[in-house]
Design a protein around this motif. Structure first.
Motif, PDB file in Angstrom:
ATOM      1  N   LYS A 106       0.826  -1.208   0.000  1.00 51.32           N
ATOM      2  CA  LYS A 106       0.000   0.000   0.000  1.00 51.32           C
ATOM      3  C   LYS A 106       0.859   1.256   0.000  1.00 51.32           C
ATOM      4  N   VAL A 107       1.906   1.266   0.824  1.00 51.76           N
ATOM      5  CA  VAL A 107       2.801   2.422   0.880  1.00 51.76           C
ATOM      6  C   VAL A 107       3.464   2.653  -0.468  1.00 51.76           C
ATOM      7  N   PHE A 108       3.930   1.574  -1.084  1.00 55.89           N
ATOM      8  CA  PHE A 108       4.590   1.699  -2.387  1.00 55.89           C
ATOM      9  C   PHE A 108       3.618   2.174  -3.459  1.00 55.89           C
ATOM     10  N   GLN A 109       2.417   1.635  -3.483  1.00 57.57           N
ATOM     11  CA  GLN A 109       1.440   2.036  -4.494  1.00 57.57           C
ATOM     12  C   GLN A 109       1.002   3.480  -4.308  1.00 57.57           C
ATOM     13  N   HIS A 110       0.843   3.914  -3.073  1.00 57.57           N
ATOM     14  CA  HIS A 110       0.462   5.314  -2.832  1.00 57.57           C
ATOM     15  C   HIS A 110       1.579   6.269  -3.265  1.00 57.57           C
ATOM     16  N   SER A 111       2.823   5.850  -3.099  1.00 51.89           N
ATOM     17  CA  SER A 111       3.928   6.727  -3.494  1.00 51.89           C
ATOM     18  C   SER A 111       3.975   6.944  -5.004  1.00 51.89           C
ATOM     19  N   LEU A 112       3.417   6.026  -5.780  1.00 53.28           N
ATOM     20  CA  LEU A 112       3.462   6.150  -7.240  1.00 53.28           C
ATOM     21  C   LEU A 112       2.556   7.272  -7.739  1.00 53.28           C
ATOM     22  N   TRP A 113       1.349   7.407  -7.171  1.00 53.60           N
ATOM     23  CA  TRP A 113       0.477   8.486  -7.615  1.00 53.60           C
ATOM     24  C   TRP A 113       0.705   9.766  -6.815  1.00 53.60           C
ATOM     25  N   TYR A 114       1.282   9.654  -5.619  1.00 51.41           N
ATOM     26  CA  TYR A 114       1.493  10.827  -4.769  1.00 51.41           C
ATOM     27  C   TYR A 114       2.438  11.829  -5.442  1.00 51.41           C
ATOM     28  N   LEU A 115       3.503  11.328  -6.065  1.00 52.76           N
ATOM     29  CA  LEU A 115       4.502  12.216  -6.663  1.00 52.76           C
ATOM     30  C   LEU A 115       3.917  13.067  -7.788  1.00 52.76           C
ATOM     31  N   PRO A 116       3.268  12.486  -8.811  1.00 49.96           N
ATOM     32  CA  PRO A 116       2.716  13.359  -9.864  1.00 49.96           C
ATOM     33  C   PRO A 116       1.583  14.252  -9.374  1.00 49.96           C
ATOM     34  N   VAL A 117       0.808  13.794  -8.399  1.00 54.29           N
ATOM     35  CA  VAL A 117      -0.278  14.643  -7.882  1.00 54.29           C
ATOM     36  C   VAL A 117       0.285  15.878  -7.196  1.00 54.29           C
ATOM     37  N   LEU A 118       1.312  15.689  -6.351  1.00 56.53           N
ATOM     38  CA  LEU A 118       1.929  16.853  -5.682  1.00 56.53           C
ATOM     39  C   LEU A 118       2.591  17.783  -6.681  1.00 56.53           C
ATOM     40  N   MET A 119       3.245  17.226  -7.695  1.00 55.79           N
ATOM     41  CA  MET A 119       3.870  18.073  -8.710  1.00 55.79           C
ATOM     42  C   MET A 119       2.822  18.875  -9.477  1.00 55.79           C
ATOM     43  N   GLY A 120       1.683  18.233  -9.787  1.00 52.01           N
ATOM     44  CA  GLY A 120       0.623  18.958 -10.474  1.00 52.01           C
ATOM     45  C   GLY A 120       0.022  20.063  -9.625  1.00 52.01           C
ATOM     46  N   LEU A 121      -0.153  19.797  -8.336  1.00 46.58           N
ATOM     47  CA  LEU A 121      -0.681  20.834  -7.447  1.00 46.58           C
ATOM     48  C   LEU A 121       0.289  22.000  -7.299  1.00 46.58           C
ATOM     49  N   MET A 122       1.586  21.698  -7.268  1.00 40.63           N
ATOM     50  CA  MET A 122       2.567  22.788  -7.193  1.00 40.63           C
ATOM     51  C   MET A 122       2.477  23.691  -8.416  1.00 40.63           C
ATOM     52  N   MET A 123       2.361  23.100  -9.595  1.00 34.51           N
ATOM     53  CA  MET A 123       2.289  23.907 -10.813  1.00 34.51           C
ATOM     54  C   MET A 123       0.970  24.665 -10.900  1.00 34.51           C
ATOM     55  N   PHE A 124      -0.102  24.056 -10.389  1.00 35.26           N
ATOM     56  CA  PHE A 124      -1.398  24.740 -10.423  1.00 35.26           C
ATOM     57  C   PHE A 124      -1.400  25.946  -9.492  1.00 35.26           C
ATOM     58  N   HIS A 125      -0.747  25.823  -8.348  1.00 34.92           N
ATOM     59  CA  HIS A 125      -0.729  26.907  -7.357  1.00 34.92           C
ATOM     60  C   HIS A 125       0.556  27.734  -7.444  1.00 34.92           C
ATOM     61  N   LYS A 126       1.215  27.713  -8.582  1.00 32.58           N
ATOM     62  CA  LYS A 126       2.442  28.505  -8.725  1.00 32.58           C
ATOM     63  C   LYS A 126       2.119  29.983  -8.552  1.00 32.58           C
ATOM     64  N   ARG A 127       2.973  30.669  -7.795  1.00 33.49           N
ATOM     65  CA  ARG A 127       2.741  32.088  -7.524  1.00 33.49           C
ATOM     66  C   ARG A 127       2.895  32.894  -8.822  1.00 33.49           C
ATOM     67  N   GLY A 128       1.918  33.746  -9.076  1.00 31.33           N
ATOM     68  CA  GLY A 128       1.942  34.561 -10.291  1.00 31.33           C
ATOM     69  C   GLY A 128       1.251  33.924 -11.475  1.00 31.33           C
ATOM     70  N   MET A 129       0.804  32.676 -11.349  1.00 33.68           N
ATOM     71  CA  MET A 129       0.123  32.009 -12.449  1.00 33.68           C
ATOM     72  C   MET A 129      -1.352  32.395 -12.439  1.00 33.68           C
ATOM     73  N   ASP A 130      -1.821  33.040 -13.519  1.00 29.04           N
ATOM     74  CA  ASP A 130      -3.203  33.480 -13.632  1.00 29.04           C
ATOM     75  C   ASP A 130      -3.959  32.479 -14.498  1.00 29.04           C
ATOM     76  N   TRP A 131      -4.541  31.473 -13.833  1.00 28.45           N
ATOM     77  CA  TRP A 131      -5.258  30.434 -14.581  1.00 28.45           C
ATOM     78  C   TRP A 131      -6.594  30.955 -15.118  1.00 28.45           C
ATOM     79  N   SER A 132      -7.137  32.014 -14.547  1.00 32.60           N
ATOM     80  CA  SER A 132      -8.411  32.532 -15.048  1.00 32.60           C
ATOM     81  C   SER A 132      -8.280  33.062 -16.476  1.00 32.60           C
TER      82      SER A 132
END
Length: 446
Positions: free
Chosen positions: A394-420
């Motif tokens: 379970k720990v190993f499987q969660h780590s596989l999707w955790y990495l891209p999800v966190l990276m995607g959230l970082m890019m979505f919430h990047k400071r100065g990024m106007d997604w609107s």
């Protein structure tokens, strides 16, 4: 021998020798006893199977006893095995090594480079590029990805060259090119050296020297320190985690970011709006020179390695033990789970707090990232509490999707990024007003 010779057999001619042979076959119990005595009193020498072939010669041509198949004992060599027929050891029974075509050679190179791991290394370098406050040119991004991939391929090839005897003992690595002799060690070394030179050279000439030094240092750490420590100390996991934390630093420095502070003013903290008394946010140049930003990127990938690898190593700990690797999952499984749980907790301040604090993301990332954090922490806690392969998986499987999800959230919430504006939510009046205000502040030519 199938029959026992008389002591006078050596004093007569060859024509009379067969007549003196005792044709009474040995009893099965006697045969097994001789086989066990042979296996017990004579030490097995692995090289004897290759250099002392005269000991395993077939029956002489003058022997009249027919060659019949005899059931072999479960352990050791029987007397009949010493004098097997030539057909049983024919060279035709072995598969001939096929010559490598260009397509097969390319496939071998991909396996030497550990393509899946190399792709992961390149992807982990992207957060450093994507979160950099200034835009990056496409050629610079491509050169960074190519140089990083070549450095990773070189490190993986050098690792496989040194671990051929140990990879041959593990089922999951037994099919690697050097183990199955699909390529010679000299050829593999040439590939490792060529990629090890080309990767840092591309980074040095097309990107910058700082990124090239990080790439060359990562090759030395992985192929040198990490590979050596795998059979010496459990510290190999910590060294391997440092190797995994360097690629995002390479992406950061490729864009021109600084790793070390240039002055005391470089440490700028971006507090939440309800805690900050400053009216202005730090500029993009200040974020690029803030050493907290690359530190947050490094800690993110460094701490992620432990839940990911410790969960996997627990699942394959028998193979590691068979090959003699000193992994924490082999020597102390409970401590292995403890380290995984500890770093699953450390990921929260390393990402949800340090990244907004350094100015890489907005503070909204601290809230949205709590959900994946909670899921992974729960799995790591159960692994620490109960152990077992079920929770390790379970720990190993969660780590596989955790990495891209966190990276995607970082890019979505990047400071100065106007997604609107990207999604078309901004009204035309607001865009017209912004353009008008921009034209107002433009200097008028004299």
């Amino acid at each position: 021998m199938r029959g026992r010779l008389s002591p006078l057999a050596g004093l007569v001619c060859r024509g009379c020798a067969p007549a003196m042979r005792n044709t009474t076959p040995p009893a099965p119990t006697r045969q097994i006893r001789l086989a066990s005595a042979f296996a017990g009193h004579r030490a097995t020498n692995f090289s004897a199977f290759f250099f002392d072939n005269h000991r395993w010669s077939p029956i002489p041509q003058y022997a009249t006893a027919p060659a019949t198949a005899v059931a072999q004992p479960a352990r050791g060599h029987s007397v009949d095995a010493l004098y097997s027929t030539p057909a049983a050891t024919s060279v035709r029974a072995f598969k001939q090594v096929e010559s490598l075509s260009l397509r097969k050679l390319a496939k071998v190179y991909v396996q030497l480079a550990k393509s899946n791991l190399t792709v992961l290394v390149v992807l982990t370098a992207l957060p450093g590029v994507a979160l950099f406050p200034f835009p990056t040119a496409v050629p610079m991004l491509l050169y960074t990805a190519l140089g990083t991939a070549l450095c990773s391929a070189s490190a993986n090839a050098f690792n496989q060259i040194q671990e051929v005897p140990y990879d041959a003992q593990m089922a999951r690595t037994r099919n690697r090119p050097l183990v199955r002799r699909a390529i010679s060690p000299l050829h593999a070394t040439g590939f490792a050296v060529a990629t090890g030179i080309a990767g840092p050279a591309i980074l040095w000439t097309m990107v910058n020297p700082a990124t090239a030094i990080l790439g060359a240092g990562n090759i030395a750490l992985y192929a040198g320190a990490y590979t050596y420590l795998k059979r010496k100390s459990i510290l190999n996991t910590w060294v391997g985690s440092v190797v995994g934390g360097i690629p995002p630093l390479m992406g950061w420095t490729a864009c021109g970011g600084a790793l070390l502070p240039s002055s005391a003013q470089s440490f700028e903290l971006v507090l939440p709006s309800f805690m900050s008394t400053l009216s202005a946010l730090p500029t993009d140049a200040a974020i690029a020179e803030n050493p907290l930003a690359p530190l947050a990127l490094f800690l993110f990938l460094y701490s992620w390695q432990f839940p990911h690898f410790n969960g996997l190593s627990h699942l394959v700990r028998e193979s590691y033990a068979q090959a003699g690797f000193r992994m924490l999952a082999v020597l102390d499984p409970h401590k292995n789970a403890t380290v995984a749980f500890r770093h699953a907790l450390l990921l929260v301040p390393a990402t949800s707090i340090l990244m907004p604090l350094s100015g890489l993301t907005t503070w909204a990332f601290a809230l949205t990232s709590l959900v994946p954090h909670a899921i992974c922490i729960d799995a790591a806690y159960k692994f620490w509490r109960h152990g077992g392969e079920k929770h390790a998986r379970k720990v190993f499987q969660h780590s596989l999707w955790y990495l891209p999800v966190l990276m995607g959230l970082m890019m979505f919430h990047k400071r100065g990024m106007d997604w609107s504006s990207w999604l078309g939510f901004t009204s035309e009046e607001e865009q017209t007003g912004a353009e008008a205000s921009t034209e107002k502040v433009e200097p008028v030519a004299a």
